[in-house]
Write a protein that holds these residues in place. Structure first.
Motif, mmCIF file in Angstrom:
data_model
loop_
_atom_site.group_PDB
_atom_site.id
_atom_site.type_symbol
_atom_site.label_atom_id
_atom_site.label_comp_id
_atom_site.label_asym_id
_atom_site.label_seq_id
_atom_site.Cartn_x
_atom_site.Cartn_y
_atom_site.Cartn_z
ATOM 1 N N VAL A 86 -6.616 -1.029 7.974
ATOM 2 C CA VAL A 86 -5.621 -1.432 6.965
ATOM 3 C C VAL A 86 -4.819 -2.652 7.412
ATOM 4 N N GLY A 87 -5.420 -3.490 8.215
ATOM 5 C CA GLY A 87 -4.713 -4.639 8.761
ATOM 6 C C GLY A 87 -4.207 -5.620 7.729
ATOM 7 N N LYS A 88 -4.856 -5.687 6.563
ATOM 8 C CA LYS A 88 -4.437 -6.672 5.559
ATOM 9 C C LYS A 88 -3.064 -6.330 4.961
ATOM 10 N N TYR A 89 -2.626 -5.086 5.142
ATOM 11 C CA TYR A 89 -1.314 -4.688 4.640
ATOM 12 C C TYR A 89 -0.242 -4.734 5.732
ATOM 13 N N TYR A 90 -0.624 -5.106 6.913
ATOM 14 C CA TYR A 90 0.270 -5.012 8.084
ATOM 15 C C TYR A 90 1.338 -6.100 8.043
ATOM 16 N N VAL A 91 2.569 -5.700 8.308
ATOM 17 C CA VAL A 91 3.699 -6.626 8.352
ATOM 18 C C VAL A 91 4.084 -6.954 9.790
ATOM 19 N N GLY A 92 4.308 -5.925 10.578
ATOM 20 C CA GLY A 92 4.745 -6.134 11.951
ATOM 21 C C GLY A 92 5.080 -4.809 12.602
ATOM 22 N N MET A 93 5.610 -4.886 13.810
ATOM 23 C CA MET A 93 5.853 -3.684 14.601
ATOM 24 C C MET A 93 7.326 -3.543 14.941
ATOM 25 N N ASN A 94 7.786 -2.305 14.979
ATOM 26 C CA ASN A 94 9.150 -1.949 15.360
ATOM 27 C C ASN A 94 10.166 -2.624 14.439
ATOM 28 N N ASP A 95 10.952 -3.568 14.943
ATOM 29 C CA ASP A 95 11.996 -4.155 14.104
ATOM 30 C C ASP A 95 11.540 -5.413 13.379
ATOM 31 N N THR B 32 10.628 -6.727 10.402
ATOM 32 C CA THR B 32 10.606 -6.438 8.979
ATOM 33 C C THR B 32 9.815 -7.502 8.239
ATOM 34 N N VAL B 33 9.588 -7.259 6.958
ATOM 35 C CA VAL B 33 8.847 -8.240 6.157
ATOM 36 C C VAL B 33 9.628 -9.542 6.064
ATOM 37 N N GLU B 34 10.965 -9.459 6.039
ATOM 38 C CA GLU B 34 11.758 -10.683 6.015
ATOM 39 C C GLU B 34 11.535 -11.504 7.287
ATOM 40 N N LYS B 35 11.527 -10.831 8.417
ATOM 41 C CA LYS B 35 11.299 -11.527 9.683
ATOM 42 C C LYS B 35 9.888 -12.102 9.741
ATOM 43 N N ALA B 36 8.919 -11.339 9.237
ATOM 44 C CA ALA B 36 7.539 -11.814 9.247
ATOM 45 C C ALA B 36 7.392 -13.073 8.398
ATOM 46 N N ILE B 37 8.068 -13.098 7.254
ATOM 47 C CA ILE B 37 8.010 -14.282 6.387
ATOM 48 C C ILE B 37 8.656 -15.478 7.062
ATOM 49 N N ILE B 38 9.806 -15.262 7.662
ATOM 50 C CA ILE B 38 10.483 -16.367 8.346
ATOM 51 C C ILE B 38 9.620 -16.906 9.483
ATOM 52 N N ASN B 39 9.020 -16.016 10.254
ATOM 53 C CA ASN B 39 8.147 -16.459 11.346
ATOM 54 C C ASN B 39 6.949 -17.241 10.819
ATOM 55 N N ARG B 40 6.405 -16.771 9.691
ATOM 56 C CA ARG B 40 5.252 -17.461 9.110
ATOM 57 C C ARG B 40 5.639 -18.840 8.584
ATOM 58 N N LEU B 41 6.780 -18.923 7.909
ATOM 59 C CA LEU B 41 7.265 -20.210 7.420
ATOM 60 C C LEU B 41 7.507 -21.181 8.569
ATOM 61 N N ARG B 42 8.092 -20.664 9.640
ATOM 62 C CA ARG B 42 8.375 -21.510 10.805
ATOM 63 C C ARG B 42 7.077 -22.024 11.427
ATOM 64 N N ILE C 196 0.857 -1.181 0.000
ATOM 65 C CA ILE C 196 0.000 0.000 0.000
ATOM 66 C C ILE C 196 0.893 1.232 0.000
ATOM 67 N N GLY C 197 0.561 2.222 -0.828
ATOM 68 C CA GLY C 197 1.355 3.439 -0.898
ATOM 69 C C GLY C 197 1.042 4.384 0.249
ATOM 70 N N GLU C 198 1.913 5.365 0.435
ATOM 71 C CA GLU C 198 1.737 6.307 1.537
ATOM 72 C C GLU C 198 0.437 7.095 1.393
ATOM 73 N N GLY D 207 8.594 -0.285 1.889
ATOM 74 C CA GLY D 207 7.214 -0.246 2.359
ATOM 75 C C GLY D 207 6.878 1.091 2.981
ATOM 76 N N VAL D 208 5.818 1.102 3.768
ATOM 77 C CA VAL D 208 5.371 2.308 4.448
ATOM 78 C C VAL D 208 5.332 2.036 5.940
ATOM 79 N N ILE D 209 5.731 3.001 6.729
ATOM 80 C CA ILE D 209 5.631 2.865 8.182
ATOM 81 C C ILE D 209 4.712 3.945 8.730
ATOM 82 N N ILE D 210 4.123 3.641 9.874
ATOM 83 C CA ILE D 210 3.403 4.649 10.654
ATOM 84 C C ILE D 210 4.080 4.705 12.012
ATOM 85 N N ARG D 211 4.500 5.908 12.382
ATOM 86 C CA ARG D 211 5.089 6.080 13.712
ATOM 87 C C ARG D 211 4.027 6.657 14.637
#
Length: 414
Positions: free
Chosen positions: A250-259, A261-271, A191-193, A220-224
């Motif tokens: 906008v939860g369907k675009y959500y990756v995770g919080m703070n550190d 990242t999408v890479e970490k989210a994918i690894i956690n999901r695969l695990r 999702i764009g800004e 990606g996009v972040i919200i602080r």
């Protein structure tokens, strides 16, 4: 909110030359912000006595708290103490506990201590000495002309330990910093800004505490979310409430919080799914798998990658059929799908992802620069292939392809 003005000064010519990034100032600012202490100035000055002295004199006129990093070492170009002595007139003495620690270090390593190492143990007579448990040079905290001066080593691991263990508690007490500021960083992909801001317009318009700040990034996009509160528990409650409102939109675009990242989210999901992943990369040249394996714990789910840049490798290593290569070409949905399927089977992985395309400078097989096909194959589940037309230079196209691959993969794994 207190109105104390803080300033951070880094001493070291290597910073001005760009040989070392000034990450200390960023980190210190983040820590001070947690207590509502405003940082008004960042400064960097080289190893020159006059310039360091002049920088210190200006800081003393305009700031209530000055934190100096660097220039406390044993060599002739470590001039922080000397420069501050010129404007303050403070006496320096040798701090016996620090000197004993330095001597013990050299004895333990069976090294001869050169005389200049005694310089590291010198402190101002008026100073509160800040113990350095990680390195040798102690830090100092002194009061001069209604300004609190803090001197710390420039080595990040030393500076951070001293800030957290001693400096911040002292500052909080002396400045009566009762209010804290706490932030969440929410990460989104796909999702764009502008669209994100549009979806959240009602929430943003009503914002007060916490404040909501969308920000586009390359990945990606972040919200602080930033909140002010008296206690951490109160801050967390307010942040969680606002986070829930945002994710409801906008939860369907959500990756995770703070550190996370999408890479970490994918690894956690695969695990979580007990899946493994392998990649077949042509246009991206290994960039996808490099980002995956940069995450700690990636070996639990990552089998490996085949970088098949040349057509012959797609045929001979990945066994993409001659029929597909001749009829559809290497830059095609058919080739991408075969690559993702075959890399999963060849490397005995549950998930295969492939990238093939044209990064430039010239078109390939009649396909314009920026054309990229990405395929994801999940064994015994489903698969997809998507075509994209990315813009930008060669490296930008490759980076965008990797990022889009992460987005597709995470959505499928969800």
């Amino acid at each position: 909110m207190n109105q104390n003005k803080a300033e951070i000064i880094a001493v070291g010519t290597e910073l001005l030359l760009g040989q070392i990034a000034n990450t200390n100032a960023q980190w210190i600012s983040e820590q001070l912000a947690l207590y509502g202490l405003n940082v008004f100035y960042h400064g960097v000055v080289g190893d020159n006595l006059t310039r360091v002295k002049d920088t210190f004199a200006l800081a003393n006129e305009r700031s209530d708290v000055v934190i100096v990093t660097g220039g406390l070492g044993p060599t002739d170009d470590d001039l922080t103490r000397e420069a501050f002595q010129l404007i303050s007139g403070f006496n320096m003495i040798e701090h016996k506990p620090s000197m004993e620690k330095i001597e013990a270090f050299f004895a333990k390593h069976h090294s001869i201590m050169t005389p200049n190492n005694r310089k590291q143990a010198r402190v101002f007579e008026e100073a509160i000495v800040v113990n350095n448990k990680v390195g040798m040079a102690p830090g100092m905290l002194v009061h001069y002309n209604d300004t609190i001066w803090i001197f710390l080593p420039g080595v990040p691991r030393e500076m951070k330990a001293m800030m957290l263990e001693e400096v911040l508690p002292i500052l909080r007490k002396e400045l009566q910093l009762s209010e804290i500021i706490k932030s969440y960083v929410l990460r989104f992909i796909g999702i764009g800004e502008s669209k994100l801001e549009h979806e959240l317009k009602e929430i943003i318009d009503q914002q007060d505490n916490p404040t909501i700040a969308p920000l586009a990034q390359t990945n990606g996009v972040i919200i602080r979310l930033t909140v002010k509160a008296k206690e951490e528990e109160e801050a967390i409650i307010k942040l969680e409430q606002t986070k829930e409102k945002i994710l409801a939109k906008v939860g369907k675009y959500y990756v995770g919080m703070n550190d996370e990242t999408v890479e970490k989210a994918i690894i956690n999901r695969l695990r979580m799914l007990n899946y493994t992943i392998a990649s077949a990369e042509s246009v991206t040249g290994g960039k996808f798998i490099e980002k995956i394996i940069s995450v700690s714990g990636a070996s639990d789910v990552c089998i490996g990658s085949i970088v098949c840049y040349d057509k012959s490798l797609k045929r001979d290593i990945l066994h993409v059929s001659d029929e597909i290569l001749e009829s559809h070409g290497t830059v095609s949905s058919e080739c991408a799908l075969e690559m993702s399927k075959n890399v999963a089977h060849k490397l005995s992985s549950n998930v295969g992802i492939s990238f093939t395309g044209v990064a430039g400078p010239n078109s390939v097989e009649g396909k314009p620069v920026g054309t990229v096909y990405i395929s994801v194959y999940i064994k015994n589940k489903n698969h997809l292939v998507e075509r994209f037309e990315f813009t930008g230079d060669r490296n930008g196209i490759r980076q965008r392809a990797v990022q889009k691959g992460f987005e597709i993969l995470l959505n499928l794994l969800k």
